[in-house]
Design a protein around this motif. Structure first.
Motif, PDB file in Angstrom:
ATOM      1  N   LEU A 145     -50.047 -47.587  27.656  1.00 15.50           N
ATOM      2  CA  LEU A 145     -49.415 -47.700  26.172  1.00 15.50           C
ATOM      3  C   LEU A 145     -48.092 -47.766  26.244  1.00 15.50           C
ATOM      4  O   LEU A 145     -47.310 -47.350  27.068  1.00 15.50           O
ATOM      5  CB  LEU A 145     -50.053 -46.675  25.291  1.00 15.50           C
ATOM      6  N   GLY A 146     -47.734 -48.666  25.452  1.00 21.15           N
ATOM      7  CA  GLY A 146     -46.250 -49.213  25.503  1.00 21.15           C
ATOM      8  C   GLY A 146     -45.463 -48.982  24.110  1.00 21.15           C
ATOM      9  O   GLY A 146     -44.712 -49.926  23.762  1.00 21.15           O
ATOM     10  N   GLU A 147     -45.704 -47.997  23.505  1.00 13.28           N
ATOM     11  CA  GLU A 147     -45.272 -48.084  22.085  1.00 13.28           C
ATOM     12  C   GLU A 147     -44.794 -46.386  21.795  1.00 13.28           C
ATOM     13  O   GLU A 147     -45.437 -45.511  22.267  1.00 13.28           O
ATOM     14  CB  GLU A 147     -45.968 -48.457  21.150  1.00 13.28           C
ATOM     15  N   VAL A 148     -44.202 -46.008  20.323  1.00 12.96           N
ATOM     16  CA  VAL A 148     -44.265 -44.585  19.945  1.00 12.96           C
ATOM     17  C   VAL A 148     -45.389 -44.386  19.201  1.00 12.96           C
ATOM     18  O   VAL A 148     -45.753 -45.238  18.258  1.00 12.96           O
ATOM     19  CB  VAL A 148     -42.934 -44.481  19.503  1.00 12.96           C
ATOM     20  N   VAL A 149     -46.183 -43.284  19.368  1.00 17.95           N
ATOM     21  CA  VAL A 149     -47.246 -42.879  18.708  1.00 17.95           C
ATOM     22  C   VAL A 149     -47.334 -41.609  18.399  1.00 17.95           C
ATOM     23  O   VAL A 149     -46.768 -40.626  18.795  1.00 17.95           O
ATOM     24  CB  VAL A 149     -48.581 -43.309  19.435  1.00 17.95           C
ATOM     25  N   ILE A 150     -48.167 -41.041  17.331  1.00 18.41           N
ATOM     26  CA  ILE A 150     -48.481 -39.888  17.053  1.00 18.41           C
ATOM     27  C   ILE A 150     -50.119 -39.589  17.555  1.00 18.41           C
ATOM     28  O   ILE A 150     -50.928 -40.202  17.189  1.00 18.41           O
ATOM     29  CB  ILE A 150     -48.543 -39.453  15.542  1.00 18.41           C
ATOM     30  N   ALA A 151     -50.116 -38.414  18.273  1.00 21.35           N
ATOM     31  CA  ALA A 151     -51.525 -38.184  18.983  1.00 21.35           C
ATOM     32  C   ALA A 151     -51.930 -36.681  18.288  1.00 21.35           C
ATOM     33  O   ALA A 151     -51.138 -35.900  18.340  1.00 21.35           O
ATOM     34  CB  ALA A 151     -51.659 -38.139  20.272  1.00 21.35           C
ATOM     35  N   PHE A 152     -52.715 -36.571  17.318  1.00 20.69           N
ATOM     36  CA  PHE A 152     -53.105 -35.521  16.586  1.00 20.69           C
ATOM     37  C   PHE A 152     -54.768 -35.448  16.466  1.00 20.69           C
ATOM     38  O   PHE A 152     -55.306 -36.596  15.941  1.00 20.69           O
ATOM     39  CB  PHE A 152     -52.419 -35.549  15.286  1.00 20.69           C
ATOM     40  N   GLY A 153     -55.056 -34.452  16.776  1.00 20.43           N
ATOM     41  CA  GLY A 153     -56.723 -34.332  16.491  1.00 20.43           C
ATOM     42  C   GLY A 153     -57.426 -35.160  17.691  1.00 20.43           C
ATOM     43  O   GLY A 153     -56.934 -35.193  18.767  1.00 20.43           O
ATOM     44  N   ALA A 154     -58.119 -36.163  17.308  1.00 20.54           N
ATOM     45  CA  ALA A 154     -58.755 -37.144  18.415  1.00 20.54           C
ATOM     46  C   ALA A 154     -58.221 -38.399  18.139  1.00 20.54           C
ATOM     47  O   ALA A 154     -58.561 -39.306  18.685  1.00 20.54           O
ATOM     48  CB  ALA A 154     -60.240 -37.130  18.412  1.00 20.54           C
ATOM     49  N   SER A 155     -57.224 -38.793  17.232  1.00 23.37           N
ATOM     50  CA  SER A 155     -56.690 -40.114  16.857  1.00 23.37           C
ATOM     51  C   SER A 155     -55.217 -40.304  17.456  1.00 23.37           C
ATOM     52  O   SER A 155     -54.607 -39.231  17.426  1.00 23.37           O
ATOM     53  CB  SER A 155     -56.663 -40.245  15.073  1.00 23.37           C
ATOM     54  N   ILE A 156     -55.066 -41.447  17.791  1.00 23.67           N
ATOM     55  CA  ILE A 156     -53.888 -42.074  17.897  1.00 23.67           C
ATOM     56  C   ILE A 156     -53.569 -42.913  16.876  1.00 23.67           C
ATOM     57  O   ILE A 156     -54.064 -44.044  16.602  1.00 23.67           O
ATOM     58  CB  ILE A 156     -53.906 -42.941  19.479  1.00 23.67           C
ATOM     59  N   PHE A 157     -52.144 -42.916  16.617  1.00 24.78           N
ATOM     60  CA  PHE A 157     -51.671 -43.654  15.368  1.00 24.78           C
ATOM     61  C   PHE A 157     -50.369 -44.183  15.789  1.00 24.78           C
ATOM     62  O   PHE A 157     -49.608 -43.753  16.432  1.00 24.78           O
ATOM     63  CB  PHE A 157     -51.345 -42.850  14.006  1.00 24.78           C
ATOM     64  N   ARG A 158     -50.248 -45.679  15.306  1.00 22.58           N
ATOM     65  CA  ARG A 158     -48.580 -46.115  15.413  1.00 22.58           C
ATOM     66  C   ARG A 158     -47.964 -45.678  14.381  1.00 22.58           C
ATOM     67  O   ARG A 158     -48.102 -45.322  13.134  1.00 22.58           O
ATOM     68  CB  ARG A 158     -48.845 -47.680  15.122  1.00 22.58           C
ATOM     69  N   CYS A 159     -46.679 -44.919  14.919  1.00 18.11           N
ATOM     70  CA  CYS A 159     -45.848 -44.033  14.268  1.00 18.11           C
ATOM     71  C   CYS A 159     -45.309 -44.651  12.906  1.00 18.11           C
ATOM     72  O   CYS A 159     -44.892 -43.804  12.266  1.00 18.11           O
ATOM     73  CB  CYS A 159     -44.805 -43.238  15.021  1.00 18.11           C
ATOM     74  N   VAL A 160     -45.003 -45.992  12.921  1.00 16.88           N
ATOM     75  CA  VAL A 160     -44.556 -46.370  12.009  1.00 16.88           C
ATOM     76  C   VAL A 160     -45.358 -46.786  10.738  1.00 16.88           C
ATOM     77  O   VAL A 160     -45.271 -47.364   9.694  1.00 16.88           O
ATOM     78  CB  VAL A 160     -43.637 -47.803  12.022  1.00 16.88           C
ATOM     79  N   ARG A 161     -46.621 -46.632  11.007  1.00 22.49           N
ATOM     80  CA  ARG A 161     -47.893 -46.637   9.719  1.00 22.49           C
ATOM     81  C   ARG A 161     -48.542 -45.414   9.777  1.00 22.49           C
ATOM     82  O   ARG A 161     -49.799 -45.472   9.767  1.00 22.49           O
ATOM     83  CB  ARG A 161     -48.681 -47.740  10.471  1.00 22.49           C
ATOM     84  N   VAL A 162     -47.894 -44.160   9.521  1.00 21.22           N
ATOM     85  CA  VAL A 162     -48.785 -42.859   9.671  1.00 21.22           C
ATOM     86  C   VAL A 162     -48.009 -41.925   8.622  1.00 21.22           C
ATOM     87  O   VAL A 162     -46.710 -41.886   8.590  1.00 21.22           O
ATOM     88  CB  VAL A 162     -48.872 -42.168  11.004  1.00 21.22           C
ATOM     89  N   GLU A 163     -48.811 -41.177   7.899  1.00 17.79           N
ATOM     90  CA  GLU A 163     -48.387 -40.265   6.869  1.00 17.79           C
ATOM     91  C   GLU A 163     -48.983 -38.854   7.237  1.00 17.79           C
ATOM     92  O   GLU A 163     -50.311 -38.931   7.646  1.00 17.79           O
ATOM     93  CB  GLU A 163     -48.851 -40.749   5.463  1.00 17.79           C
ATOM     94  N   LYS A 164     -48.502 -37.809   6.936  1.00 15.81           N
ATOM     95  CA  LYS A 164     -49.206 -36.611   6.801  1.00 15.81           C
ATOM     96  C   LYS A 164     -49.906 -36.482   5.512  1.00 15.81           C
ATOM     97  O   LYS A 164     -49.431 -36.593   4.365  1.00 15.81           O
ATOM     98  CB  LYS A 164     -48.341 -35.335   7.053  1.00 15.81           C
ATOM     99  N   VAL A 165     -51.326 -36.045   5.649  1.00 16.28           N
ATOM    100  CA  VAL A 165     -51.996 -35.978   4.255  1.00 16.28           C
ATOM    101  C   VAL A 165     -52.814 -34.806   3.879  1.00 16.28           C
ATOM    102  O   VAL A 165     -53.450 -34.691   3.160  1.00 16.28           O
ATOM    103  CB  VAL A 165     -53.291 -37.121   4.267  1.00 16.28           C
ATOM    104  N   SER A 166     -52.633 -33.665   4.988  1.00 15.95           N
ATOM    105  CA  SER A 166     -53.011 -32.471   4.566  1.00 15.95           C
ATOM    106  C   SER A 166     -52.439 -31.311   5.317  1.00 15.95           C
ATOM    107  O   SER A 166     -51.574 -31.523   6.308  1.00 15.95           O
ATOM    108  CB  SER A 166     -54.468 -32.239   5.144  1.00 15.95           C
ATOM    109  N   ALA A 167     -52.142 -30.152   4.516  1.00 17.79           N
ATOM    110  CA  ALA A 167     -51.402 -29.114   5.086  1.00 17.79           C
ATOM    111  C   ALA A 167     -52.421 -28.144   6.022  1.00 17.79           C
ATOM    112  O   ALA A 167     -51.460 -27.228   6.522  1.00 17.79           O
ATOM    113  CB  ALA A 167     -50.476 -28.339   4.190  1.00 17.79           C
TER     114      ALA A 167
END
Length: 312
Positions: A145-167
């Motif tokens: 993988l060659g980009e900046v991502v967020i890995a949370f739970g079992a998912s991988i997200f492109r970081c410029v297309r992600v938001e926190k949706v639950s506290a």
């Protein structure tokens, strides 16, 4: 990569993933990082880990200067041969920091992935998710993988297309108007659109284009909200450098009586203060409004967007 252990740099910045609770039950960053580093024990044997305690903050206290510190360290350590980077961070502003670092490091492909992660629960909680998220992040940081991502739970997200949706939910992040770049199960599964690692020819250097603007304001419109309340954004000794205007729909802005935001936008335009129209709806677009009020805002100088997330 060969059979050798992946060499990873784990950058700690604070957040719930390593917090401790005092006698009153209040969570706060630990006095030192030794407690957090103990969490690396169960996974240390699988990787060649270098742990860097860069800062120790509740993510609510993160500033643009902290984004710069993270990006600059990654850029400066590129020559040390790390196969990937993991950044642990508080979840409240994790998406903001991850997006900023992505912009700072430049367009992919990067030579090594940068993976942000965190936790919803503190280490003393029965449902502590920090260790699992850290394990997942290390696996993703070792992947092609060659980009900046967020890995949370079992998912991988492109970081410029992600938001926190639950506290409270363990799957606390989502990607509006997009899809996850991958899922982590027995293997790290990446979508075809995920950018793979680059090489020296593709990305001969990692810049650290920081210098992030401070004094960027977010204003959420409500019925009858008067722009006069926000006059200081335009006329103070230190005016803001940009405004995210969260509209009530697909970019529609009030223009009536004392709630005339169209005129306010025009004044901001005269002072070279960009006003970007965002939506109060998750993943809402403002580039396709078919309403007169939306068009009036654009004609006054507002900038519509096509799927911009709030942290960007």
């Amino acid at each position: 990569m060969s059979d050798r252990k992946p060499r990873l740099c784990v950058i700690t910045t604070g957040g719930t993933i390593g917090m401790v609770r005092d006698a009153d039950g209040i969570a706060h960053p630990p006095v030192d990082h030794s407690d957090f580093h103990n969490l690396l024990g169960p996974i240390a044997g699988r990787y060649d880990l270098t742990a860097l305690p860069l800062m120790n903050r509740d993510s609510t206290n993160m500033l643009p200067s902290d984004w710069s510190r993270i990006a600059e360290h990654i850029a400066q350590s590129r020559g040390e041969g790390f196969d990937g980077y993991v950044v642990t961070h508080g979840t409240d502003t994790l998406a903001h920091s991850a997006a900023a670092v992505a912009f700072a490091l430049g367009p992919p492909p990067l030579l090594s992935p940068v993976v942000f992660t965190g936790a919803i629960h503190t280490p003393d909680h029965d449902d502590y998710d920090g260790l699992a998220n850290l394990q997942t992040a290390c696996r993703v940081a070792s992947a092609n993988l060659g980009e900046v991502v967020i890995a949370f739970g079992a998912s991988i997200f492109r970081c410029v297309r992600v938001e926190k949706v639950s506290a409270t939910e363990l799957d606390a992040f989502a990607s509006p108007e997009s899809y996850a770049l991958g899922r982590v199960a027995e293997e790290v599964g990446l979508h075809d659109d995920a950018v793979r690692r680059g090489n020296e020819a593709d990305h001969p250097h990692w810049p650290a284009e920081t210098g992030f603007a401070d004094r960027v304001a977010t204003v959420s419109l409500t019925p009858g909200l008067e722009p006069a309340l926000y006059e200081s954004l335009l006329v103070s000794d230190r005016p803001c450098r940009g405004v995210l205007l969260r509209t009530l729909g697909a970019g529609n802005v009030s223009s009536r009586e004392t709630a005339d935001w169209v005129r306010w936008i025009a004044r901001a335009k005269e002072q070279d203060i960009p006003v970007v129209l965002t939506s109060s709806f998750f993943g809402g677009r403002t580039d396709a409004s078919g309403y007169a009020l939306g068009q009036a805002a654009i004609e006054a100088g507002a900038i519509p967007h096509a799927g911009l997330t709030e942290p960007c």
